[in-house]
Scaffold this active site. Structure first.
Site, PDB file in Angstrom:
ATOM      1  N   ALA A  66      43.286  -0.611   9.841  1.00 49.68           N
ATOM      2  CA  ALA A  66      43.232  -1.280  10.267  1.00 49.68           C
ATOM      3  C   ALA A  66      43.823  -2.185  11.440  1.00 49.68           C
ATOM      4  O   ALA A  66      43.230  -3.044  11.719  1.00 49.68           O
ATOM      5  CB  ALA A  66      43.696  -2.601   8.362  1.00 49.68           C
TER       6      ALA A  66
ATOM      7  N   ALA B 281      47.190   4.412   4.293  1.00 52.71           N
ATOM      8  CA  ALA B 281      46.622   5.149   5.511  1.00 52.71           C
ATOM      9  C   ALA B 281      47.574   6.028   6.369  1.00 52.71           C
ATOM     10  O   ALA B 281      47.647   6.154   7.568  1.00 52.71           O
ATOM     11  CB  ALA B 281      47.492   3.666   6.587  1.00 52.71           C
TER      12      ALA B 281
ATOM     13  N   ASP C 253      53.150  -3.884  -4.713  1.00 47.38           N
ATOM     14  CA  ASP C 253      52.722  -4.949  -5.495  1.00 47.38           C
ATOM     15  C   ASP C 253      51.564  -5.567  -6.398  1.00 47.38           C
ATOM     16  O   ASP C 253      50.883  -6.026  -7.032  1.00 47.38           O
ATOM     17  CB  ASP C 253      52.218  -5.977  -4.105  1.00 47.38           C
ATOM     18  CG  ASP C 253      50.694  -5.373  -3.288  1.00 47.38           C
ATOM     19  OD1 ASP C 253      50.767  -3.901  -4.014  1.00 47.38           O
ATOM     20  OD2 ASP C 253      50.265  -6.279  -2.407  1.00 47.38           O
TER      21      ASP C 253
ATOM     22  N   ASP D 166      55.250  -5.968   3.793  1.00 42.00           N
ATOM     23  CA  ASP D 166      54.088  -5.346   4.902  1.00 42.00           C
ATOM     24  C   ASP D 166      53.569  -6.779   4.045  1.00 42.00           C
ATOM     25  O   ASP D 166      51.699  -7.609   4.704  1.00 42.00           O
ATOM     26  CB  ASP D 166      53.300  -4.423   4.179  1.00 42.00           C
ATOM     27  CG  ASP D 166      52.529  -3.645   5.244  1.00 42.00           C
ATOM     28  OD1 ASP D 166      51.275  -3.018   5.528  1.00 42.00           O
ATOM     29  OD2 ASP D 166      52.513  -5.183   6.924  1.00 42.00           O
TER      30      ASP D 166
ATOM     31  N   LEU E  79      40.350  -6.254   0.296  1.00 42.64           N
ATOM     32  CA  LEU E  79      41.815  -7.387   0.783  1.00 42.64           C
ATOM     33  C   LEU E  79      41.994  -7.547   1.756  1.00 42.64           C
ATOM     34  O   LEU E  79      41.552  -6.653   3.082  1.00 42.64           O
ATOM     35  CB  LEU E  79      42.410  -5.894   0.355  1.00 42.64           C
ATOM     36  CG  LEU E  79      42.785  -6.196  -1.273  1.00 42.64           C
ATOM     37  CD1 LEU E  79      44.398  -5.587  -1.962  1.00 42.64           C
ATOM     38  CD2 LEU E  79      43.455  -7.789  -2.014  1.00 42.64           C
ATOM     39  N   SER E  80      42.893  -8.663   2.793  1.00 45.16           N
ATOM     40  CA  SER E  80      42.818  -8.252   4.144  1.00 45.16           C
ATOM     41  C   SER E  80      44.741  -8.872   3.653  1.00 45.16           C
ATOM     42  O   SER E  80      45.498  -8.984   4.908  1.00 45.16           O
ATOM     43  CB  SER E  80      42.871  -9.879   4.271  1.00 45.16           C
ATOM     44  OG  SER E  80      43.621 -11.071   3.342  1.00 45.16           O
TER      45      SER E  80
END
Lengths: 289, 469
Positions: free
Chosen positions: B154, B233, B266, B291, B325-326
């Site tokens: 991102a 990532a 999470d 994060d 998702l952000s």
């Protein structure tokens, strides 16, 4: 002598703890009258300590006005070493109860002048008014504290070199490495324990049976130093069945028969919760032969 | 011992009726605190001949070291990467609010940004001790801009940089001062990375990697110690090309050293099976991170964060009106709880250590933080109903410096039979993994979350994971 025989280790430990509890409560200690207790280390008294901690946690017993004097300590072992007797007492007893640190006394095995430390310890006992009840154990060689075979029966607190038997027995606590086991210790003398007003010896397990036999069925002998207590006016030996294996059947039957009477020492069991009834018990004396 | 005489005269607090995490195990032991440090009671007894001045009953709770979050990008509407004048107060706000999640130390994280941002923001985030006012700042975590184009995730492509030209000087030019920096995440496949890694490590800065396996192994030889959010990532594990995931069991690491790796537990960013595999492959290296993005801690509903509209629903934050998702918004205590449930075989001790001891070890702070050993920082200890804590939670809050927060006894209960994982079918095109779609909230989320300062709330008032408190 009162020989108390219980079936198992746990019952013997509990009997001993109850006895100590009753003695402390009947003594009715206060800020100007402390109950002085002599204490042992090792695996034998662990069960007894656990029960005493339980009584404290239940609110039935308090160590606020109790002074303790331990029997011995290794020389040269750092105080915070996990096998030092300071660590033992802290982890197994002191940290769980309400005793004030200033009322506990353990010989310092790292003192600069060891004999002076021993003499000072004797003075502290004297200053506290003598020991009310000295609780001890017995070694497989019949020793009390570190008074190894051959120790004078009138000895006082001093430095002792440990017998090979003792070093071997202790090796299990030092990773089995004999080189790590301390070879000297400070110990109260036989005479020091004899000065106590009452002595209670805890003896459990078959490996102690021969020592018990030598201590009570044979004569007073400095090779089996616990035998000295045959000449003390007020001694209690608390054992389990296994510890009596070397005794005469006659002896065991006799004392087992007396258990009905001896159990009155721990029943009724007193508690500080019933303070009012306690005061009226002060005239009651423990059974004595 | 800090304070000398003053510390010795400070009152001694004894916390009783609790289990403490010490020496990798949960023991029924009292915890003693004096002068902001954890005290050795045996020493106090025999040397100073003192007893406690005050005793506090913890009601059977577990006392654990305060959590350390080494990767958190913001929260409660605050974005650390934004170059505003109010960065300092933003950090302070987040520091205060994450206390209720059990976090007592953290590394504010800045994502890839232009140099002007670093030059402006870094001096405003000094290292700071924690306390009742908020968690301590251990130093900034700079995630980027020295990461590779292909695996940027991102991070904005325009601001990616390399240090091929001037190695460490490029790094200094980009960031400005490194005084407040604690961790730098970079891609070791960039040229001259070894010089940079060595220079950073020499300054005591922890270097973290996003890379492929070989480059990563060499980077670890140069001094890198951390993998930033494992699995996310980065190229997926392949049996002929394990990628950086292979570092977990690498046989080419320097003797006596092991790698640490961050994981976002999470329930969204990593499938529990992957969490379990990583944990079983290398349990001592696992570091739980949040994060978290600025949407952390905002209630359900729509929020405006900078240029973005974000919609929060339970533990997920989406770009408004989409299924994308952000970022993560699970608080650290939820991550610990989820981690415990997902790795059903792992102990409470492991879960707590993953959020406290391991990050402390990563940063070389394990003597003072992340543990309840004698001498470690303790602040004022846990108190009932600290800031943002509901009194009924059965949990002791942590307005102290790093030391601990505590969990209700239900933490140690068996995981519920209801799956905490509701992963569904693959969803191509998103860099965070295949299982991201709007799923019904897993049973263990908490109706509690969504309330402000949710904290260690799971066990109170919601279908409790692992048994009722």
């Amino acid at each position: 002598m009162k020989l108390i025989i219980l079936d198992h280790y746990s019952q013997a430990s509990e009997w001993a703890a109850k006895y100590i509890r009753n003695r402390i409560i009947q003594f009715n200690p206060g800020p100007d009258k402390y109950f002085t207790l002599g204490l042992p280390t090792g695996s034998t008294p662990l069960g007894c300590y656990k029960k005493l901690i339980e009584y404290y946690k239940n609110g039935d017993l308090s160590f606020k006005y109790v002074k303790t004097f331990n029997m011995d300590e290794y020389v040269g072992l750092p105080r915070d070493h996990p096998e030092s007797y300071h660590s033992f007492m802290w982890n197994n007893f002191f940290k769980h109860i309400d005793i004030h640190p200033e009322n506990t006394h353990i010989l310092d095995g790292n003192a600069a002048d060891l004999q002076a430390e021993c003499d000072a310890f004797e003075e502290k006992i004297k200053a506290a008014g003598g020991i009310e009840l000295f609780v001890g154990g017995i070694g497989p060689d019949g020793h009390i504290a570190f008074n190894e075979p051959g120790s004078s029966l009138v000895s006082r607190t001093r430095v002792k070199t440990l017998a090979m038997d003792t070093i071997l027995a202790n090796a299990r606590f030092f990773d089995g490495d004999l080189a790590k086991v301390p070879t000297m210790a400070l110990t109260v003398g036989v005479g020091t324990v004899m000065d106590a007003r009452e002595v209670m010896i805890l003896i459990t397990g078959a490996h102690k049976a021969f020592a018990l036999y030598k201590a009570i069925e044979e004569g007073v002998n400095h090779m089996w130093t616990v035998s000295a207590f045959q000449q003390h006016p007020c001694t209690v030996f608390v054992c389990d069945e296994d510890a009596t294996l070397e005794l005469k059947v006659k002896t065991v039957k006799y004392f087992k028969g007396l258990m009905l009477v001896h159990n009155k020492l721990v029943d009724p069991l007193y508690s500080i919760k019933e303070k009012e009834t306690e005061k009226s018990q002060s005239s009651k004396k423990p059974y004595s032969d | 011992m800090r304070g000398g005489q003053g510390a010795v005269r400070a009152p001694v607090l004894q916390f009783t009726n609790c289990r403490i995490l010490r020496g990798r195990a949960l023991l029924w032991e009292d915890l003693w605190v004096r002068g902001g440090r954890i005290l050795d009671p045996e020493k106090l007894f025999f040397e100073e001949r003192r007893v406690a001045d005050e005793q506090r009953d913890c009601g059977g709770c577990i006392l654990a070291p305060g959590f350390i979050d080494v990767q958190i990008n913001g929260g409660f509407g605050v974005d650390f990467s934004q170059a505003t004048e109010g960065v300092g107060s933003g950090v302070a706000l987040v520091a205060r609010r994450i206390l209720s999640h059990g976090v007592t130390s953290f590394c504010p994280t800045l994502v890839t940004s232009p140099p002007e941002v670093y030059h402006k923001v870094l001096p405003q985030i000094p290292v700071k001790s924690g306390g009742p006012h908020g968690a301590g700042v251990l130093g900034v975590h700079l995630e980027g801009p020295f990461i590779s184009r292909e695996k940027r995730g991102a991070h904005p492509e325009a601001h990616l940089r390399s240090f091929e030209a001037n190695a460490f000087h490029d790094v200094l030019d980009t960031y400005g001062s490194l005084d407040n920096v604690r961790i730098v995440t970079l891609a070791p496949e960039l040229g001259r990375s070894h010089e940079v890694i060595q220079a950073l490590t020499a300054r005591g800065i922890c270097v973290s990697l996003v890379a492929d396996l070989q480059a990563a192994e060499e980077a670890v030889q140069s001094g890198a110690t951390f993998i930033t959010h494992l699995f996310n990532a980065m190229l997926p594990f392949h049996h002929r090309d394990p990628g950086i995931v292979g570092l977990l069991t690498s046989d080419r690491l320097p003797r006596g050293r092991h790698i640490f790796y961050g994981m976002i537990a999470d329930g969204m960013h990593t499938n529990p099976a992957a969490l379990r595999i990583a944990h079983r492959a290398h349990p001592q290296g696992l570091v739980l991170v949040t994060d978290a993005v600025p949407a952390l801690g905002l209630g359900n509903g729509r929020h405006t964060l900078g240029q973005q509209e974000v919609e929060v629903d339970g533990l997920t934050a989406y770009v408004a009106g989409t299924q994308t998702l952000s970022g993560s918004i699970a608080p650290m205590d939820v991550c610990v709880r989820h981690f415990l449930q997902a790795t059903a075989g792992c102990s409470v001790e492991s879960a707590l250590e993953a959020a406290s001891l391991h990050p402390a070890q990563l940063l070389g702070l394990e003597k003072r933080k992340g543990t309840l050993d004698f001498g470690a920082d303790a602040g004022q200890g846990p108190t009932q109903g600290g800031p943002g804590q509901p009194e009924d939670a059965g949990v002791l809050g942590v307005p102290g410096q790093t030391s601990w927060c505590s969990m209700t006894p239900s933490m140690s209960g068996p995981p519920t039979s209801q799956a905490s994982w509701c992963g569904r079918r693959r969803r191509p095109g998103s860099d965070r993994g295949p299982w991201l779609e709007r799923t019904p909230s897993p049973s263990w989320t908490l109706s509690g979350l969504g309330r402000r300062g949710a904290g260690l709330r799971g066990a109170s008032g919601s279908p409790a994971p692992g048994g009722q408190p």
